[in-house]
Structures are given as C-alpha cells and as structure tokens.
Design an enzyme around this catalytic site. Structure first.
Site, PDB file in Angstrom:
ATOM      1  N   TYR A  63       0.809  -1.220   0.000  1.00  0.00           N
ATOM      2  CA  TYR A  63       0.000   0.000   0.000  1.00  0.00           C
ATOM      3  C   TYR A  63       0.842   1.269   0.000  1.00  0.00           C
ATOM      4  CZ  TYR A  63      -4.327  -2.475   0.889  1.00  0.00           C
ATOM      5  OH  TYR A  63      -5.418  -3.288   0.782  1.00  0.00           O
ATOM      6  N   LYS A 117       3.669 -14.387   5.728  1.00  0.00           N
ATOM      7  CA  LYS A 117       3.946 -15.430   4.738  1.00  0.00           C
ATOM      8  C   LYS A 117       5.474 -15.508   4.612  1.00  0.00           C
ATOM      9  CE  LYS A 117       2.463 -18.212   1.388  1.00  0.00           C
ATOM     10  NZ  LYS A 117       1.601 -19.386   1.569  1.00  0.00           N
ATOM     11  N   ASP A 173      -2.303 -18.008   4.829  1.00  0.00           N
ATOM     12  CA  ASP A 173      -3.302 -18.905   4.217  1.00  0.00           C
ATOM     13  C   ASP A 173      -3.891 -19.856   5.253  1.00  0.00           C
ATOM     14  OD1 ASP A 173      -0.633 -19.627   4.168  1.00  0.00           O
ATOM     15  OD2 ASP A 173      -0.782 -20.914   2.415  1.00  0.00           O
ATOM     16  N   ASP A 200      -5.937  -6.005   5.559  1.00  0.00           N
ATOM     17  CA  ASP A 200      -7.111  -5.552   4.809  1.00  0.00           C
ATOM     18  C   ASP A 200      -8.036  -6.735   4.527  1.00  0.00           C
ATOM     19  OD1 ASP A 200      -8.768  -3.920   3.380  1.00  0.00           O
ATOM     20  OD2 ASP A 200      -7.577  -3.973   1.546  1.00  0.00           O
TER      21      ASP A 200
END
Ligand code: NAD
Length: 362
Positions: free
Chosen positions: A124, A191, A224, A248
């Site tokens: 972002y 991740k 995930d 988000d």
C-alpha cells in the site's frame, strides 16, 4: 468534564449514521464538545478537495475524531480522503474488532477478536512502476543485475516494503492494546516461508517485541493457514497483528464472520491522534433514505469512549446496542433475514431503540 471531538459526518449515508451515533453517545451522559467539520463530496466544489485543511487542523487540536464515510470520486484523479487523513495524521494502526452478538445472523458464536492492521507500508506504500515506462525498465534492469532474475519486460511492478520501525510500532501497539484491554494472546500473521525477507523481517521483529511482553502469549500463523483457521475455529483467536495487505483482507473476512458491514467498527490510531469510523463506505445509493444501519458507527463510538477512558459509558452503550440486536425488533434491513423484510426500521429508529435500552440499563 467535556471532551472536544472533531465530528466529520462525511457524505452519502454518513450524515445520517453520524447523527444517530452522536445522539446515542450523548445519551450515555458523557459530555462532548463537537467540533463539526465537513469533508466529502458536499465540499468538493467549494473547496476543490474532499478533505479541507480545517478537518486536519481540528483533529490536531482535539486529538480525537469521529468520522462518517467519505466517497472517493472515481476517475477524477482524487486520492481517497481516508488514505490522506491516515497519512497526514500518521494513523499507523488500523484497529478492527470482530465480535459476535446474540441475534446477529452469523454462522458462529463466541468470536471476540481484535484485528490490528499496519496502515502505512507493504504493497500500500504506493511505490509502483507502470508497464512501458523508462522507470519500469530501469527497475527490471536493476533486478536482473542484482538478483539474476530477468522479469518479463511487458509487466508492471508494485513494491512490497516492510521496515523494522513500522513493524516494531505496530506489534508494540498490538501488545499494549492486549495488555490494557485484558486480552491474553497476540497472533502475528505473515507469509515468511515465501517472502523470506519482507515478511521474514515482520516475523522476526514481532518475535523480538514479544519478548518484552512475557505476560501475553505470542504465536504466529502463515496467512493462508490463518484464513482456514478463522473459518474453522475463529473463537480461538484474540488479538491478530498483520502487515497492511493481509490486514485488509483478514479484517473483511472477519466482518463477514460476525454478520456483515452493518456492525463492523474501526479505528485509525497513531501516537498522537485517533479517528473512529465504521469499516463500511458511504453506501451512496441509500443516501437520505433513513435506511442504513448505524450500529457499525455506534460501535466505533464505543471504541472512542474506551479510548477516552469512559469505560463505564462504553460498556453501557455496547450493552444497549447488543440488547437491541438480541431483541431483533428495531433492526435495519441488513440484519433481517431478507433485505425486503417489511419490519425493518430506519437509521434514526435504531438510535431511539438504543437510547431507550440505555436508559433502562441505568
Ligand atoms: P459501501 O460499504 O459504501 O457499500 C457497499 C454495500 O454495503 C452498500 O450498497 C450496502 O448494500 C451495504 N452497506 C454498507 N454500509 C451499510 C450500512 N451501514 N448498513 C446497511 N448496509 C450497508 O462500499 P462501496 O459501495 O464500495 O463504497 C462507496 C464509497 O465509499 C466509495 O467511494 C468508497 O471509496 C467509499 N469508502 C469510504 C470508506 C471510508 O470513508 N472509510 C470506506 C470504504 C469505502
């Protein structure tokens, strides 16, 4: 004592839900001095911007804002007023509680999570390179030279960057929030198995910070796996801390788990200022119809009361809203089994019902 708060009704359905929220906040008995400031489409023509400077100046003075949603004009080159506001006030933490209340149409019971999303970095940050530009070619050449990887020339590039400074402060924010709100576990989401450097830095920094809070349990989850866990057993999670993009996505997933946008509150906080607002947007198609649900903004008001240290009033307002939900009578269309349910009430009737419950509680 009277609290000065910058009140920004916004546009679309913002003014209606803001008025409903102002009424219930005043009914708690806490005294407010509202500095009313206009932002959004209503001031665009006259000010040439959706976020006039006096809005920022007022929040810098009062330190606290309560804000309705603001529409981002499409295709006119305007940046989102919300993004600009967060940047100008360095509101680096986005706080989104996700809690189930009896009576909400959710597949789950007993969810009570706080999602803490980093608000300033990651994908972002706005560092992007458009396909076909000399800058993009320069980046592709640099990547080939420094990593040996030749990217396709016909591509666009967005930079994901994560710093120690921003990670430290967001993780510290999550732990401090846990500590002062009687919460017991912080889960960092990442991740790092794939993005070993950026998410790896986020994870290792989170581990470092966690050592400063031995009284709070710390764990981490790969994003995930986190999604699957949230769908299978969300009641096991307490405070989640995430980089911007995962934050988000997971916070919208969590809004879905608890019954939708109509009840999802939020806050944007920094070291000096805090702005409280619902997660949802301006829902312009319903503007002026006394139709949409004011509860997300009312719950944002509950967060604001806690922030101001008005814990008693916060608890009473939260109880009153949850009593209205549990009773199931004075609810807007979005909380009814069908959106065209003829028993759905309007925005201001929800405020009346919450005030009535609050008076009954006191
Ligand atoms: P939205 O959240 O405004 O509305 C999507 C749909 O969700 C609505 O059509 C409505 O069906 C439902 N909905 C939303 N809020 C509701 C409520 N309180 N009660 C009942 N139903 C509700 O999303 P959008 O249409 O994508 O965005 C509209 C505008 O709002 C855009 O310009 C967007 O940029 C802006 N926006 C602003 C903020 C903010 O000010 N923080 C946040 C998100 C979107």
């Amino acid at each position: 004592m009277s609290y000065s708060v910058t009140l920004i009704p916004g546009d679309g359905t913002g003014p209606e839900i803001t008025e409903a929220t102002r009424r219930v906040l005043e009914a708690t008995g806490v005294s407010f001095f509202w500095e009313l400031r206009q932002a959004g489409l209503g001031v665009l023509e006259e000010s040439g911007t959706v976020l006039p400077d006096d809005v920022i100046e007022s929040i810098k003075r009062t330190k606290v804002g309560l804000k309705g949603p603001i529409t981002t004009p499409v295709g006119k080159g305007f940046r989102s007023a919300n993004v600009v506001l967060r940047k100008k006030l360095d509101l680096y933490a986005n706080l989104r509680p996700a809690k189930t209340y009896p009576g909400l149409r959710s597949r789950y019971a007993n969810i009570d999570m706080i999602i803490v999303r980093e608000n300033t970095e990651d994908l972002y940050a706005g560092v992007e390179f458009q396909n076909g530009t000399p800058e993009q070619q320069e980046i592709i050449d640099t990547i080939a030279r420094t990593t040996g990887t030749q990217l396709d020339n016909n591509s666009a590039i967005s930079i994901k960057y994560i710093s120690v400074m921003a990670t430290r402060r967001i993780v510290k924010f999550a732990f401090d929030y846990a500590r002062s709100n009687d919460r017991h576990k912080v889960t960092a989401v990442h991740k790092a198995n794939i993005m070993r450097f950026s998410d790896g830095l986020f994870l290792s920094t989170a581990h470092e910070v966690a050592k400063e809070y031995p009284d709070i349990h710390f764990e981490d989850r790969i994003v995930d796996n986190m999604c699957m866990q949230l769908v299978q057993k969300p009641e096991q999670y307490d405070v989640l801390v995430l980089p911007n993009l995962y934050g988000d996505i997971i916070s919208d997933l969590s809004a879905g788990l608890i019954g939708g946008l109509g009840v999802a509150p939020g806050a944007n906080m920094g070291s000096q200022y805090a702005v409280f607002e619902p997660v949802h947007g301006s829902a312009p198609k319903y503007a002026g119809q006394n139709k949409v649900n004011p509860m997300a903004m009312m719950f944002s008001g509950v967060l604001m009361l806690r922030h101001l240290g008005e814990i008693n009033a916060a608890c009473r307002l939260e109880k009153a809203i949850s009593a209205v939900i549990a009773e199931g009578k004075n609810l807007t269309y979005d909380l009814k089994p069908r959106p065209d349910d003829p028993t759905a009430v309007g925005t201001s009737q929800v405020a009346d019902a919450v005030i009535e419950k609050m008076l009954a509680l006191s």
